[in-house]
Design a protein around this motif. Structure first.
Motif: not given
Length: 205
Positions: A1, A3, A26, A29-31, A33, A82, A86
């Protein structure tokens, strides 16, 4: 993740860098936010990227709440982490202070701060200068990693804030969407024309 954290999306160079980085991230493949302190914005929120606001205010820049909200936002950032490890990448000084403060409160994230401008307090009265320099030195040395946007800035920070022994202080230049720049360079400037009766100053940065 990953951020990506900044004060707000008002008009500015750091804000534009954040949006460019999000577009590149984007592709991985990372999430992702986006975390913002304030709601005031010039740029549109990026599509398909979750956004978290740490306050309900449009702007705290000149308000008396600015200082206490450093700690309130740090606590809220800590609660929003999360997963251990992270990455929280912060841009601009207020977001970076909050990023590191959250880690000092026990958050288990990787606090990475990106420095966009020179830091120097030599023009301040001696007591304020010493206090500010001491605080900034402590905060920056507690960051897990630091990115300065050019080598000169990195060297200056290493000397001024005693970061020479920091294991992860790197110089990485700002990202640019070159295809978008090339596209805009070919566009006609339909809403502007030079007047022979005026003198102009053109600034490129």
């Amino acid at each position: 993740m990953i951020s990506v954290f900044i004060n707000s999306l008002t008009s500015g160079g750091a804000e534009k860098v954040v949006l460019t980085l999000l577009e590149r991230f984007k592709l991985s493949e990372e999430s992702l936010e986006l975390i913002l302190i304030e709601k005031k914005r010039f740029y549109d929120l990026p599509e398909n990227i979750p956004t978290t606001f740490l306050t309900k205010y449009d702007s705290l820049e000149r308000g008396f709440l600015k200082m206490p909200y450093l700690f309130i936002c740090a606590y809220r950032l800590k609660k929003s982490i999360h997963t251990p490890g992270q990455i929280v990448q912060s841009h601009l000084l207020r977001a970076s202070f909050i990023n590191v403060l959250a880690k000092m409160m026990g958050a288990k994230h990787h606090a990475q701060i990106v420095v966009h401008s020179r830091i120097n307090f030599e023009h301040k009265p001696i007591l304020i200068r010493k206090i500010k320099k001491w605080i900034y030195t402590k905060i920056f040395n507690r960051a897990d990693s630091i990115v300065s946007i050019c080598k000169v800035m990195k060297n200056d920070l290493d000397e001024y804030l005693d970061l020479k022994k920091h294991p992860l202080h790197r110089a990485i230049y700002n990202p640019h969407n070159l295809k978008e720049i090339e596209r805009k360079a070919k566009m006609e400037a339909n809403n502007f024309s030079f007047s022979k009766d005026k003198k102009y100053i053109i600034s490129v940065g």
